[in-house]
Structures are given as structure tokens and as C-alpha cells.
Write a protein that holds these residues in place. Sequence first.
Motif, PDB file in Angstrom:
ATOM      1  N   ALA A 189      -8.998  23.051  23.939  1.00  0.00           N
ATOM      2  CA  ALA A 189      -8.164  21.851  23.861  1.00  0.00           C
ATOM      3  C   ALA A 189      -8.600  20.943  22.719  1.00  0.00           C
ATOM      4  N   ARG A 190      -9.919  20.839  22.530  1.00  0.00           N
ATOM      5  CA  ARG A 190     -10.423  20.030  21.409  1.00  0.00           C
ATOM      6  C   ARG A 190      -9.992  20.639  20.074  1.00  0.00           C
ATOM      7  N   GLU A 191     -10.144  21.953  19.942  1.00  0.00           N
ATOM      8  CA  GLU A 191      -9.800  22.651  18.704  1.00  0.00           C
ATOM      9  C   GLU A 191      -8.318  22.507  18.367  1.00  0.00           C
ATOM     10  N   LYS A 192      -7.464  22.584  19.387  1.00  0.00           N
ATOM     11  CA  LYS A 192      -6.016  22.551  19.174  1.00  0.00           C
ATOM     12  C   LYS A 192      -5.427  21.144  19.264  1.00  0.00           C
ATOM     13  N   ASN A 193      -6.266  20.156  19.512  1.00  0.00           N
ATOM     14  CA  ASN A 193      -5.828  18.764  19.684  1.00  0.00           C
ATOM     15  C   ASN A 193      -4.754  18.641  20.765  1.00  0.00           C
ATOM     16  N   LYS A 194      -5.032  19.257  21.898  1.00  0.00           N
ATOM     17  CA  LYS A 194      -4.171  19.137  23.069  1.00  0.00           C
ATOM     18  C   LYS A 194      -4.928  18.367  24.156  1.00  0.00           C
ATOM     19  N   VAL A 195      -4.336  18.215  25.321  1.00  0.00           N
ATOM     20  CA  VAL A 195      -4.940  17.419  26.390  1.00  0.00           C
ATOM     21  C   VAL A 195      -5.434  18.321  27.514  1.00  0.00           C
ATOM     22  N   ALA A 225       2.574  14.976  21.214  1.00  0.00           N
ATOM     23  CA  ALA A 225       2.125  15.876  20.157  1.00  0.00           C
ATOM     24  C   ALA A 225       0.639  15.747  19.828  1.00  0.00           C
ATOM     25  N   ASP A 226       0.134  14.530  19.789  1.00  0.00           N
ATOM     26  CA  ASP A 226      -1.240  14.279  19.364  1.00  0.00           C
ATOM     27  C   ASP A 226      -2.111  14.085  20.606  1.00  0.00           C
ATOM     28  N   GLY A 227      -2.870  15.119  20.977  1.00  0.00           N
ATOM     29  CA  GLY A 227      -3.658  15.070  22.198  1.00  0.00           C
ATOM     30  C   GLY A 227      -4.659  13.935  22.230  1.00  0.00           C
ATOM     31  N   LYS A 228      -5.359  13.707  21.136  1.00  0.00           N
ATOM     32  CA  LYS A 228      -6.346  12.627  21.093  1.00  0.00           C
ATOM     33  C   LYS A 228      -5.682  11.273  21.287  1.00  0.00           C
ATOM     34  N   ALA A 229      -4.513  11.105  20.687  1.00  0.00           N
ATOM     35  CA  ALA A 229      -3.798   9.835  20.825  1.00  0.00           C
ATOM     36  C   ALA A 229      -3.359   9.609  22.273  1.00  0.00           C
ATOM     37  N   VAL A 230      -2.931  10.671  22.934  1.00  0.00           N
ATOM     38  CA  VAL A 230      -2.505  10.537  24.330  1.00  0.00           C
ATOM     39  C   VAL A 230      -3.694  10.172  25.218  1.00  0.00           C
ATOM     40  N   VAL A 231      -4.828  10.844  25.022  1.00  0.00           N
ATOM     41  CA  VAL A 231      -6.015  10.532  25.834  1.00  0.00           C
ATOM     42  C   VAL A 231      -6.501   9.114  25.549  1.00  0.00           C
ATOM     43  N   ALA A 232      -6.444   8.703  24.286  1.00  0.00           N
ATOM     44  CA  ALA A 232      -6.835   7.326  23.954  1.00  0.00           C
ATOM     45  C   ALA A 232      -5.943   6.322  24.673  1.00  0.00           C
TER      46      ALA A 232
END
Length: 401
Positions: free
Chosen positions: A111-117, A323-330
Amino acid sequence: MKFAASLAFATAALLTTAAQAQTNVKIGVLTDMSSLYSGIGGPGSVAAAKLAIADFNPEAHGMKVDLVVGDHQNKPDIGAGIARQWFDVDGVDAVVDVPNSGVALAVNEVAREKNKVFLVSNAASSDLTGPKCSPNTVHWTYDTWMLAHGTGGAIVKNGGDTWFFLTADYAFGHALERDTTAVVLANGGKVLGSVSVPLNNQDFSSFLLQAQQSKAKIIGLANAGGDTDNSIKQGAEFGIAAGGQHFAGLLVFITDVEALGLKVAQGLMLTETWYWDMSDANRAWTKRWQVALPGKFPNMSQAGVYAEITHYLKAVAALKSAADGKAVVAKMKEMPTDDPLFGKGSIRADGRTIHPAYVFEVKKPQDSKYAGDDYILRTTIPADQAFRPMKDGNCPMVSSN
């Protein structure tokens, strides 16, 4: 004709704009559908996910949410492979549930590598918010630190000061033994030994014999699901309790208690963050969940699936994109958590969701008034004390700030 053509063009443009405005989300429930953890995840987690999506009412938020299900078979390579396929090919935006810490740690990296949640509800390792923390991961429901300090701490303080561990031989079991050992020692207790047991083991006789010979007051079960059930059932046959020793079920779900029956499980101390019979909201939700699984009772991890998907969808709606996993988690960390099952809470910088925990004792058969009336509440652990202090977790995202 010109008017009709203009009207047709305008209608087509409006439809195109509406389609473009819709936010499409795909969630993957990655779980154990067929083995020792299928009772604590499996179909029950899928049912919880469906309820979360239905209750969120995606259409009202301009969203379309699809759900897919995968069986990781308790193998990290298979779990990571499914997650990679989902992210790369199938358009999955978030993976949820994932009983089995070994699988969860593997999916965490994908998930980190693919920028997913990655929304963890059913894996226990506290390393997921410690050395292996990720800006793409949120850890809901429980972890090994919470279990150790809840159940382990309560038992040591009540005189259970010598321990022997039966430990599932993979990431989860070793993390749970490690965290509980720290609690036992900090409270003046002693660990007399431990034995590593293969996952999904059927015969515990040799391991139980070692535990008996240790003369430890407490046999700590650093395992879960079918392994916990088999340990306790075979322990009864070995006369563990009759010999003055007691089991500490360090990760026991109501699904385990129901499988064991109150006659066998009575007196077990355990720590959970949610119990179906604690509130009117929990009872009402349980009735709806039972439409899919009649006669069963949801556990804390399945309730956690509902809560984490609910909060995730709120964050996606606020961003209007998954689309942007990091943005969603933030965004999830920025927004206070609030749902019918866990109430109000928060998500820390290390990805740990904060809410209360509860130490329960399993009732005697004669004290249970109806089906699923299994627990007596012994202690409530406030949210700010239930989980490891962030400064002690060694999460790189925190220590580097």
C-alpha cells in the motif's frame, strides 16, 4: 431543429459533467474466508463492510462505491499478491480487515509503494504503528500493546505473577508475547518460559505439557481464532484448571467464547474495544448484521471494519477523490472519528486510532440470560490510556518530526 440540437448537446454536456463529478471508490476486503481466522474476519467482516457502505449512502455524496473480497489464506505472499493485483489492475483504492499480522505487514508495504490506503482492523501487531508505521495505513480496533496492558496487566495485578506462553509462531504471536512480557515484568511478575506453536495447529498436547511442567500460575495464549479455541479445549482435557493453573486469553473474541461455550470459557479475562451488548446502538447494528449471519454475534474487529470504512468514506467525500492514498489518510487523521459503534475518537500521527478499551470476564453459564450474553465488564480503560504512547512506538513518521 437548431433548438432540438442545442438541447440535445446541452443535455449530453450535463450528463458528461455529472459523470465526471462522481467520485468512484473501490474497497477490497482482504480476509480469511476459509481457515482458522474466518470466524473473526471472513463473512462477518464482509457483512460489516456492506453495512458501512449502505449507511454512508454514497449517492448522496456524489460517489459510487464498489466492494471486492479476497482470501489471503494466511499467507503473506498470497495476501501481498492480491493487494498488488487489486491496486495495479483492478482499481482498488483501499484494502481493509486483514486478520494475520504477517499478511498485514506485507500488505502495509504494498500500500505504501502504490500510494493506496490500508485500513487494518483485524491484525494485531503494534509494529504497524511502531517501526513499520506508514503514511498510508490506519490501525483501528486493537493491537498487541493494548491487549498486553489490558488483559496481562489486569491478571498480574490480581496475583497472576508467573507466566508461561504458548505463542503462535509468526509476527502476531511473537509481538503479543513481547508486549505482554514487558507488562508482566514491569508489574513485578516473572516469565518462566515459552514455546512457539505452528499456526493452525491441531494438537497442543506437547505444548500444554511443557506449560504444566513450568508450574506457572498463568498460561498466556499468544494466539488467536482456532488456535486459541483448541488450546483451551485441550487444556480442559489436560486438567489445567484442576491443577491450579489458569489460561490468559490474550486475544479472545466473542466468536471464540461462543465456539467454546460458557462452560469451558467461564472466568476467562479478555480485552476488547467493542461488545455487541454494551449499548442500544450496538444491539441495533448487530440485528442488522445478523441478517447476513443468523445466530452469530459480531466481534470488535468486524465492528472496526464498519467504523474504519465509514471514516474513510467521509475523508474521500471531503477530498472528492480517492486517488492519492496519503492525502486520504492525512484527511482521516485531520477529521475526528465519529460513528455509531465506537463513538467519538481520533487518529494519531502514527496511524493509531484512539478509543476506549474494556477488560471483560466471561460469565458462568448460570449467569447468562440470553444468547450472546457472555461478558461482565470489569474495567474500562480510557482512550488516552488504552494504547501505547506515541513517543514509545519508534514510528519513523513521528520521530523524524
